[in-house]
Structures are given as structure tokens and as C-alpha cells.
Design a protein around this motif. Sequence first.
Motif, PDB file in Angstrom:
ATOM      1  N   GLU A  41      -4.504   6.582  -2.481  1.00 15.55           N
ATOM      2  CA  GLU A  41      -3.992   5.326  -1.927  1.00 15.55           C
ATOM      3  C   GLU A  41      -3.862   4.293  -3.046  1.00 15.55           C
ATOM      4  N   HIS A  42      -2.660   3.734  -3.211  1.00 16.05           N
ATOM      5  CA  HIS A  42      -2.473   2.694  -4.227  1.00 16.05           C
ATOM      6  C   HIS A  42      -2.275   1.368  -3.517  1.00 16.05           C
ATOM      7  N   GLU A  43      -2.903   0.340  -4.021  1.00 22.06           N
ATOM      8  CA  GLU A  43      -2.704  -0.984  -3.448  1.00 22.06           C
ATOM      9  C   GLU A  43      -2.379  -1.965  -4.556  1.00 22.06           C
ATOM     10  N   TRP A  44      -1.454  -2.839  -4.292  1.00 24.54           N
ATOM     11  CA  TRP A  44      -1.143  -3.862  -5.292  1.00 24.54           C
ATOM     12  C   TRP A  44      -0.472  -5.039  -4.587  1.00 24.54           C
ATOM     13  N   ARG A  88       0.854  -1.181   0.000  1.00 24.00           N
ATOM     14  CA  ARG A  88       0.000   0.000   0.000  1.00 24.00           C
ATOM     15  C   ARG A  88       0.892   1.233   0.000  1.00 24.00           C
ATOM     16  N   TYR A  89       0.497   2.213  -0.764  1.00 21.10           N
ATOM     17  CA  TYR A  89       1.308   3.426  -0.853  1.00 21.10           C
ATOM     18  C   TYR A  89       0.415   4.619  -1.103  1.00 21.10           C
ATOM     19  N   ARG A  90       0.568   5.650  -0.301  1.00 21.12           N
ATOM     20  CA  ARG A  90      -0.218   6.859  -0.510  1.00 21.12           C
ATOM     21  C   ARG A  90       0.668   7.877  -1.230  1.00 21.12           C
ATOM     22  N   ASP A  91       0.244   8.296  -2.385  1.00 27.89           N
ATOM     23  CA  ASP A  91       1.095   9.205  -3.158  1.00 27.89           C
ATOM     24  C   ASP A  91       0.932  10.654  -2.687  1.00 27.89           C
TER      25      ASP A  91
END
Length: 275
Positions: free
Chosen positions: A116-119, A108-111
Motif C-alpha cells: 500500500e502506497h500513500e502520499w 492511496r494505491y496498492r501495487d
Amino acid sequence: MWSFKAWRRRRILQRHQIQPAQWQAVLARLPILDGLSEQELQRLRERAVLFLHDKRLTALPGVTLGEHERLLLAVQAQLPLLNLEDLDWYQGFHEIVLYPDDFLSPQRYRDASGVEHEWDDARSGEAWQQGPVILAWPGVESSGGWAGYNLVIHELAHKLDMLNGGANGLPPLHRDMRVQDWASAMQSAYDALNKELDANPEAETAIDPYAAEDPAEFFAVTSEYFFSAPDLLEAAFSEVYRQLMRFYRQDPLQRLRRLQAEHPDYRPVENTTND
Ligand SMILES: [Zn+2]
């Protein structure tokens, strides 16, 4: 003075002896131990037994974990600690879980704009702050040579890093080391690697580009190289090599050079990449 700890240690060692043939089979699988002295090998042998006694190894279906496999893992786990005695360096975990193959890890990464990006990321190993170490068995099997790849050392370096808080590339340093020296050696090498990759993401970097991910990965990857491709690491980032030498209190490059001087065809230099 009678010591419970020493007594317990002796008892465990007596009860769980490694048979000579079994030990030889393990050594044959681990070229990165070549050139260690008899005393050093003996120390590794005892520490491996104690390690296997202390930690739980859990194999998921698809992983066959016999005595040979357990030793392969334990001996590599103990190599970084060979000359570190003053602390229970692996106190931060009790269990190692072995997966039959690479696994997906949710990321998970919040730009910068707050999205919020999840992969899912394919991983061959993971080390959690308060939890077990996870290793994909094929990665353990590929470790042990002078190839710049060692999954066991990589994940356990994360555990060392976490001993004084989060994984940030700064493990607890010894009294005779300075955080400032460590930070400047690591930072400038990390910056140089990132700069190279920013200019060309496909660049053939001297060490695995995964090291450029963050300072924690930089420490884990350079620890891998320190023990399994010290010549490549020293040539690329000599200050980093020197700091790791002071931290681990070993000089694998000197050992490798001695082996190469004694046997000119020792170790065809090959570099492999990993994640
Ligand atoms: Zn890592």
C-alpha cells in the motif's frame, strides 16, 4: 398546463437579475463565450442564476466571493450544459467549496505486490462521488480563456461522468449515440497518448499528459480542451472531438474558426498545461 417548476424558475429569475454592467464584466473575463448567439448568452445568463440559487458556494478563508466571482464560476459551469436540457445534469452535488490555493489530497494505491502506497498530491480541484466539488480559486481565475485549461469544466465533467456510476470516462450518452463508438474513440486516443508517454515521459504531448492518468481524467481533460482549445483537440484526436460534440451538442471549434475568420488576429494560440 401550469407547471410549478416553470413558475418557480420564473420567480427565481425575477428576484435575482444580473445587472447589464455586471454581465458585461463577466463576458469580458470569459473569451470562451465569444461568438455565442444572443439567445445562447441569454440562456447561459438565466441558467447561471438558477445554478447559483440551487448550489451552495462555500468560500474558505482567503477567497473573496462577490457577485462577480460567483457569476464567473456559474457561467463556466453552465457552458457544457448549454444544449443539454433533458436531465438535471448537476443533480449529483449541492455544494462547491472554494479553496484559496492548491491543496493536498491524500492518495492511496496498492501495487501489484500488494504494498500500500500513500502520499499527498497537490490538487487544484476534486469531485467526489457523493460529495461536493472542490476548486482552488486561482484555478478558477485562470480559467475562461482559449488556453486548454478550465478547472471548472474539468471538475464538472467528472460529475457528469459520475451520473451513471463511478468515474470511468463514460457519462450517460444520448439515445442517438452508441457506447461502442464512444469507447473506441476514447480508448484509441487514450492508448496513443499513453504509448507516447511510455516511450518518453517528457514528451510534448498534444494535450495535457494528465489525460493519460486514467479514462476518467481523459474525459475531464478532453472536455476542458473541447471548450477551451477545440482546435488542439480536434487536430490531435478528431474522433474524440466528434464524440464530445455529439455529447455536449455544441461545436466550439466551428465557433472559434468563425471568430478567427472574422478577426484574423483573434486568439494567439497558446497552450498551457494543468493538472
Ligand atoms: Zn480530474
